[in-house]
Design an enzyme around this catalytic site. Sequence first.
Site, PDB file in Angstrom:
ATOM      1  N   HIS A  64       0.848  -1.212   0.000  1.00  0.00           N
ATOM      2  CA  HIS A  64       0.000   0.000   0.000  1.00  0.00           C
ATOM      3  C   HIS A  64       0.876   1.252   0.000  1.00  0.00           C
ATOM      4  CE1 HIS A  64      -3.030  -2.835   1.220  1.00  0.00           C
ATOM      5  NE2 HIS A  64      -2.425  -3.089   2.348  1.00  0.00           N
ATOM      6  N   HIS A  94       5.552   6.431   6.790  1.00  0.00           N
ATOM      7  CA  HIS A  94       5.231   6.015   5.425  1.00  0.00           C
ATOM      8  C   HIS A  94       4.737   7.238   4.658  1.00  0.00           C
ATOM      9  CE1 HIS A  94       1.414   5.884   7.607  1.00  0.00           C
ATOM     10  NE2 HIS A  94       0.919   6.293   6.454  1.00  0.00           N
ATOM     11  N   HIS A  96       2.147   8.904   1.213  1.00  0.00           N
ATOM     12  CA  HIS A  96       1.051   8.799   0.237  1.00  0.00           C
ATOM     13  C   HIS A  96       1.407   9.783  -0.883  1.00  0.00           C
ATOM     14  CE1 HIS A  96      -1.605   6.834   3.302  1.00  0.00           C
ATOM     15  NE2 HIS A  96      -0.824   7.536   4.113  1.00  0.00           N
ATOM     16  N   GLU A 106      -2.964  13.548   1.374  1.00  0.00           N
ATOM     17  CA  GLU A 106      -4.276  13.118   1.899  1.00  0.00           C
ATOM     18  C   GLU A 106      -4.999  14.331   2.481  1.00  0.00           C
ATOM     19  OE1 GLU A 106      -3.513   9.329   4.246  1.00  0.00           O
ATOM     20  OE2 GLU A 106      -4.483   8.695   2.380  1.00  0.00           O
ATOM     21  N   HIS A 119       3.663  10.475   6.793  1.00  0.00           N
ATOM     22  CA  HIS A 119       2.984  10.231   8.076  1.00  0.00           C
ATOM     23  C   HIS A 119       3.945   9.551   9.045  1.00  0.00           C
ATOM     24  CE1 HIS A 119      -1.212  10.292   6.000  1.00  0.00           C
ATOM     25  NE2 HIS A 119      -0.792  11.504   6.335  1.00  0.00           N
ATOM     26  N   THR A 199      -6.159   6.598   7.843  1.00  0.00           N
ATOM     27  CA  THR A 199      -6.684   6.927   6.504  1.00  0.00           C
ATOM     28  C   THR A 199      -6.714   5.693   5.603  1.00  0.00           C
ATOM     29  OG1 THR A 199      -4.515   7.450   5.588  1.00  0.00           O
ATOM     30  CG2 THR A 199      -5.729   9.267   6.642  1.00  0.00           C
ATOM     31  N   THR A 200      -6.348   4.534   6.186  1.00  0.00           N
ATOM     32  CA  THR A 200      -6.477   3.275   5.443  1.00  0.00           C
ATOM     33  C   THR A 200      -7.265   2.305   6.314  1.00  0.00           C
ATOM     34  OG1 THR A 200      -4.496   2.280   6.393  1.00  0.00           O
ATOM     35  CG2 THR A 200      -4.193   3.547   4.363  1.00  0.00           C
TER      36      THR A 200
HETATM   37  C1  LIG Z   1      -3.883  -0.644  12.820  1.00  0.00           C
HETATM   38  C2  LIG Z   1      -3.630  -1.587  11.680  1.00  0.00           C
HETATM   39  C3  LIG Z   1      -2.339  -1.233  10.947  1.00  0.00           C
HETATM   40  N1  LIG Z   1      -2.433   0.093  10.360  1.00  0.00           N
HETATM   41  C4  LIG Z   1      -1.732   1.117  10.889  1.00  0.00           C
HETATM   42  O1  LIG Z   1      -1.006   0.948  11.850  1.00  0.00           O
HETATM   43  C5  LIG Z   1      -1.857   2.482  10.261  1.00  0.00           C
HETATM   44  C6  LIG Z   1      -1.121   3.518  10.821  1.00  0.00           C
HETATM   45  C7  LIG Z   1      -1.254   4.813  10.276  1.00  0.00           C
HETATM   46  C8  LIG Z   1      -2.101   5.045   9.189  1.00  0.00           C
HETATM   47  S1  LIG Z   1      -2.266   6.685   8.555  1.00  0.00           S
HETATM   48  N2  LIG Z   1      -2.220   6.627   6.953  1.00  0.00           N
HETATM   49  O2  LIG Z   1      -3.557   7.149   8.988  1.00  0.00           O
HETATM   50  O3  LIG Z   1      -1.134   7.413   9.056  1.00  0.00           O
HETATM   51  C9  LIG Z   1      -2.817   4.002   8.628  1.00  0.00           C
HETATM   52  C10 LIG Z   1      -2.692   2.698   9.168  1.00  0.00           C
HETATM   53  C11 LIG Z   1      -3.480  -2.991  12.241  1.00  0.00           C
HETATM   54  N3  LIG Z   1      -4.782  -3.510  12.538  1.00  0.00           N
HETATM   55  C12 LIG Z   1      -5.606  -4.048  11.600  1.00  0.00           C
HETATM   56  C13 LIG Z   1      -6.789  -4.430  12.210  1.00  0.00           C
HETATM   57  C14 LIG Z   1      -6.699  -4.083  13.566  1.00  0.00           C
HETATM   58  C15 LIG Z   1      -7.592  -4.211  14.649  1.00  0.00           C
HETATM   59  C16 LIG Z   1      -7.171  -3.767  15.905  1.00  0.00           C
HETATM   60  C17 LIG Z   1      -5.900  -3.205  16.070  1.00  0.00           C
HETATM   61  C18 LIG Z   1      -5.026  -3.055  14.986  1.00  0.00           C
HETATM   62  C19 LIG Z   1      -5.442  -3.510  13.746  1.00  0.00           C
HETATM   63 ZN   LIG Z   2      -0.653   7.455   6.102  1.00  0.00          ZN
END
Ligand SMILES: C[C@@H](CNC(=O)c1ccc(S(N)(=O)=O)cc1)Cn1ccc2ccccc21
Ligand SMILES: [Zn+2]
Length: 256
Positions: A64, A94, A96, A106, A119, A199-200
Amino acid sequence: SSHWGYDVDNGPSSWHQSFPVAKDGSRQSPVDIRNEETERDPTLQPLVLKYDPRSSKTIANNGHSIQVDFDDTTDQSVLKGGPVTGSYRLRQFHFHWGSCDGRGSEHLVDGASFAAELHLVHWNSEKYADVANAAIEPDGLAVVGVFLKIGAANPALQKLLDAFDSVQKENTKADFKNFDPSTLLPPCLDFWTYLGSLTTPPLLESVIWHVLKEPITVSSGQMEQFRSLKFTANKPMQDNFRPPQPLKGRKVRRNF
Ligand SMILES: C[C@@H](CNC(=O)c1ccc(S(N)(=O)=O)cc1)Cn1ccc2ccccc21
Ligand SMILES: [Zn+2]
């Protein structure tokens, strides 16, 4: 089932099917920051980011984005101050970006996009045991967003880009030690802050956002290097950004 992504059939407009919070949530991210409607809050403390390059571990293409992971077993690299009390530990950063220089960030500022957005993801290590536990709490994560604006080539970014050759393909990882993320920060840490979400997917509503007012620069050539990375099925990794979401009554505050 089609795993989430940024294609026409699995992209942001379809995420609500597996993640209803995408539509029903009250604090979704990103947002368009209308500066006129933000509120200056003199009680906001300065943002303090203390990063130790010895905590950087690996760089990975996770299908991603491109992500640098940090050792978050101790308080080596932390965020303090701003709207938060306590200390949040750096877990990863990471990016975007777009398929062209005119889009890719974003968050927007008064409707304007930047070429990319960095981010830096931190979790509340005073209250929670690890990032997964923190990620489900309303005050669990603190993410710093830094805009990348087209301009002079950025030497700090180049160190990262030079490591891309070893992580071109999806789900590849390589060592990436002694990288100091503060080299990616602008000199001024003035910020907007608001309560938002990942945001994902899973779009968890657990992020205290800190969007820096001052961008860092990136050259068009450097943006091309981001686009040389691959999504699944050998597709160029680009346009991996979610569009702005409704504020739903939230106030965005600023410290400047
Ligand atoms: C957080 C997810 C993993 N995703 C992230 O850590 C994450 C961090 C920052 C951004 S952004 N772009 O907003 O900065 C996006 C994603 C794991 N995970 C998946 C399901 C799940 C359920 C409970 C706990 C953790 C879980
Ligand atoms: Zn991000």
